[in-house]
Each structure stands twice: as C-alpha cells, then as structure tokens.
Design an enzyme around this catalytic site. Structure first.
Site, short mmCIF file in Angstrom:
data_model
loop_
_atom_site.label_atom_id
_atom_site.label_comp_id
_atom_site.label_asym_id
_atom_site.label_seq_id
_atom_site.Cartn_x
_atom_site.Cartn_y
_atom_site.Cartn_z
N SER A 15 -12.47 8.87 -22.51
CA SER A 15 -13.88 9.26 -22.38
C SER A 15 -14.11 9.81 -20.99
CB SER A 15 -14.77 8.04 -22.61
OG SER A 15 -14.66 7.18 -21.49
N LYS A 16 -15.35 10.22 -20.75
CA LYS A 16 -15.69 10.82 -19.45
C LYS A 16 -15.33 9.92 -18.27
CE LYS A 16 -19.05 14.25 -20.57
NZ LYS A 16 -20.39 14.43 -21.10
N ARG A 17 -15.34 8.61 -18.53
CA ARG A 17 -14.97 7.67 -17.47
C ARG A 17 -13.59 7.99 -16.90
NH1 ARG A 17 -13.34 2.80 -18.49
NH2 ARG A 17 -13.25 3.23 -20.72
N HIS A 18 -12.73 8.54 -17.73
CA HIS A 18 -11.36 8.82 -17.30
C HIS A 18 -11.24 10.17 -16.59
CE1 HIS A 18 -10.72 6.00 -20.77
NE2 HIS A 18 -10.08 5.39 -19.80
N GLY A 19 -12.33 10.90 -16.48
CA GLY A 19 -12.26 12.23 -15.85
C GLY A 19 -12.64 13.29 -16.86
#
Ligand code: GLU
Length: 484
Positions: free
Chosen positions: A253-257
């Site tokens: 997800s966006k949390r990972h970049g």
C-alpha cells in the site's frame, strides 16, 4: 480454441502496481500463445464518463508496452468494451434470469441487513443474507414499493451445492454454496448491475478463454461460476495471481512508498526495467535468468509456473534492475528521457549541443538509479558558476599551497597552446605539482575544487575534456573568486 484473455480495470484514476502486474501477465500469456489481449473498462461501479481516469489506464499500459488487440479505443468484434455502454446487453440477460425464476426482488433496507448481520454474528454464525424476500407475494411487493422502497435484484444461490474449479495457479478449489453469504445482489436499487454479474456476461460474450486476475477475486469466482451455469454459458479457465506484499509482508500500500504506475514513471524507472521487475513478482523463469526483454518474457512465460505464495515487492531489486537497464540503454533514447528531468531542474539546455549532452549522459549514467537522479550527477557538467562547498573552502584555507595549486593551474592553462584534452590536463597537473612540490590529495583536491566546487565526483580528465578550455578557465576563476 485460440486464447483470449482480458484486462478489466475499473477507472479509478490510479493504476496500482498489482493491476499493472495483472495486465502484464495477461499480455504475456496472450502473446505466448498467439492469442488476443482484450482491454475492457469496468465502469459500472464508478462514476461514469470519467475520461481522465480511462486515460490513466491507457497511459500506464502504453508506457509499459502492453498493446491491446481489442478495446474501447480500437474496437473489435465483441464491443462495446466499456461496461457503461453495455447496459442494454445486461438487461437482456437479467430478463433471462427473471424468466427462469433465478432472481428475485429484495426490499430489505440497509438497517434491516445490518441487524440481520449483527444477530448472526451474535449467534456465532457466519453472516449471510437469509433469503427473507425470496417468497414475497405480489401484494407484499406492491406495499413495499408504495412505501417508496426501491428493490435490488438478488440471485438465488442453490442450496448445498459444491462449486468446484481447477485454478491454473492455486489448483483444485472447492466450496459449498452455503458458504457464499446467501443470495447475492446482481442489480442495485439504482438499476446498475453489479460486477459479479456483468463480468460473467462480458467474459462469456467476449469469448474469454482464461480469466487471469488477482487473488483478491478468488472469493467471487464461485458466485460467477453459478452465474455461468444459470445463464447457460461455459465457464473459462481461472488463474488467480498471488498477492503483492510490502517488505513487512503486509499488503502493498501507499505506506510502503510508490504504488501507482505513474509514480514509477515519474521517478524515472525505465518501462523495460519496470516490466521486467513486475514479471518476476510471482513468476520466475526456469533458467533463473533475471534480466529479460519483453520478447524473452513472452517466450518463457508459463502461467503454470506462477507461484501461489505471495510475492514481496523489493524496491532494492527494482532499483538494481533499473540501473542495469540505464547502463545498457541506447544513449539517444536515454538522453530523450533525461532531458525533461534536466529542464524541470531548471537547466537551460539551449546552450549545449545534442552530441555533447549525449556524451555527458554516457559518462554519468552509471551513477543513476532512476532518471530523476540525472540532474544531480549531470549538474557538474552543466553549470559553470557553481558555489564552492563550505568544507571545500575550509580545505583550501588550511594550507596556502592549496590555493597556489589552483592559481598556478589557471596560469598554465591560460598559456596552453591548443585544446585541453585529458592528456594535456594530466601534463599540466603534473607540472603544477612539481613546481610547488605537492602531490597526491594536496594536488588533486584543490584542482577538483577549482573545477567543480566539490570534493568528490566524476573523473577530472573526463570532465575537462568534455568542458573544453574556455569553460574550465571560467570555472577556475569562479571558484577563486568564491574562495577568496
Ligand atoms: N474490475 C475488476 C477489478 O478491477 C476486474 C476483476 C476481474 O478481472 O474479474 O478488480
């Protein structure tokens, strides 16, 4: 029967890497088997007529080099290829199900459904629609309609049936129809048909032979198989691709970049590297070769070899691949791709000729991970009135001989007959060293600082040869004025 596969994204305005991988695997499968790759836009669930969001899909697929044989823009024998343009077709098949008595109107409100669910959970039962509206009489329906309720249409899930399919990746899958959550909605109260229904109609009418999609759809497949049966269609083969996880093994997800294709493109990943990397998310060629062109991927790709375990998105590996591709890319194409990054960074490129710029790309590209690194590494070639780093200034001021090195080198260069080459440069540096009795770092560092304002960077003989005598003189004077 010739292979026909489809990529069926919803236009959300965003192409997630997971979707991009699904598109790629469909494409590789189609091309490997000499089949057709169909693009279908699934826009019954999203705001319709969202042209921008459809363009995002086209842009991502084109950038990756995944050209489709049939689709909304190119047409084809089984169009239209946008679900919002197929509503009449769906109506026809809904009528068929009505005639067969396989669907019914359900008037339950959201509150009623929520209550049903809550009570089931309290009793420790899995939530399911109870079939409450299955046997409403005409009078009851009239009364509910008169209350202003708008019904949904539910499909009657057969009781106690084992639904089986042989997934090309996951193997034999079996589920009892009782576990499907009860009769499911196929048309919403606003009249819009729902994904599970339209996907079946479309895949059947478009003669899709293999449905290759993300594992998140695996729970939909039994429902779809029941609909194939109800509509009298032959189901296709299914292949569910493993999830893509972040390095912490949670869903990517966006949390990972970055997670959208556009972000990867903008950062400066080469499409060939990106595609190569995605191909190895869940699949690996037997011979273990990792750097593969599209043609090689097509040749080697085998859906049966796709791993059923989740794939981890490893940015370090993507970066490594991108570097490999950057180092081997045709220099003119690479330069074309780099120019926008330089312009965006504010460099005025009109003063440089193309051939020269390509040479600079040639000597700096080994340092780039992504194309957006280019301005950082190329700046030293592009800018003559640079600042001198504070540490560099300090180094010069520590020893008066160091300033003399720059001054003497400037003097010698002014008197140099002919052009400055890497050979004449080395000769001049040697002379300066001899005359001032300095060598090693004490000799080379001041020259580097004089030429670039920095204490590290590209090889100086390479730099000076590309800059030429005039620009080197300008730089030395610039540095001296800023050091003093
Ligand atoms: N529109 C669905 C999605 O974007 C397609 C799923 C399928 O391939 O059946 O997830």
């Amino acid at each position: 029967m010739s292979v026909r596969v489809r990529f069926a994204p919803s236009p959300t305005g965003f192409m997630h890497v997971g979707n991009a991988r699904t598109a790629l695997f469909n494409y590789l499968f189609a091309r490997h088997h000499g089949g057709k790759f169909v693009l279908r836009i699934e826009d019954t669930d999203v705001e319709r007529h969202n042209e921008e969001a459809v363009k995002v899909i086209y842009e991502a697929l084109r950038w990756m080099g995944l050209n489709w044989d049939e689709g909304p823009d190119v047409g084809g024998p089984y169009g239209p290829y946008r679900q919002s343009e197929r509503l009449d077709i769906y109506r026809e098949f809904i009528d068929k199900l009505k005639e067969k008595g396989l669907v019914y109107e359900c008037f339950c409100t959201q509150e009623e459904l929520d209550r049903m669910r809550k009570e089931q959970l309290e009793r420790g039962e899995p939530p399911r629609y109870t079939g409450k509206c299955r046997n409403l009489t005409e009078e009851e329906k009239e009364r509910l309609r008169a209350e202003g309720r708008k019904p949904v249409l539910r499909f009657k899930v057969p009781e106690d049936r084992v639904v089986k399919f042989n997934d090309l990746i996951k193997g034999e899958i079996e589920i009892n129809s009782r576990q499907l959550g009860g009769d499911f909605v196929i048309v919403r109260s606003n009249g819009m048909p729902v994904y599970n229904f339209v996907v079946v109609v479309d895949d059947a009418l478009m003669k899709i032979t293999h449905v290759i999609r993300g594992e998140d759809h695996i729970s939909n497949t039994p429902k779809q198989i029941l609909l194939y049966e109800a509509l009298g269609f032959e189901p296709p083969q299914f292949a569910h691709l493993p999830m893509i996880l972040g390095p912490d093994r949670s869903k990517l997800s966006k949390r990972h970049g970055s997670t959208s294709v556009r972000e990867f493109k903008e950062k400066g990943y080469l499409p060939e590297a990106f595609v190569n990397f995605l191909a190895l998310l869940g699949w690996y060629p037997k011979d273990g070769k990792e750097i593969l062109s599209m043609d090689e991927l097509i040749e080697k790709f085998d859906i049966k070899e796709v791993n059923s375990a989740p794939a981890v998105f490893d940015t370090t590996k993507l970066n490594w691949m991108n570097q490999v591709y950057i180092r081997n890319y045709p220099i003119d194409k690479l330069t074309d791709l780099i120019i926008p990054y330089l312009e965006k960074a504010g460099f005025d490129l009109s003063q440089f000729d193309r051939e020269w710029l390509e040479k600079v790309v040639e000597v700096t590209r080994e340092y780039f991970t992504v194309l957006s690194d280019a301005p950082t590494y190329m700046e030293v070639f592009l800018k003559d009135d640079f600042e001198v780093e504070p540490q560099a200034k300090e180094l010069i001021s520590e020893d008066p001989n160091r300033l003399k090195v720059i001054e003497l080198f400037l003097e010698k260069l002014e008197n140099l007959e002919g052009e400055l080459s890497s050979d004449s440069f080395k000769r001049l540096v040697k002379e300066v060293g001899k005359e001032l009795g300095v060598k090693g770092k004490n000799l080379f560092m001041p020259i580097r600082i004089g030429l670039t304002g920095r204490m590290s960077g590209v090889e100086l003989p390479v730099l000076v040869e590309l800059l030429g005598k005039e620009r080197v003189l300008r730089r030395l004077k610039n540095s001296l004025s800023k050091i003093k």
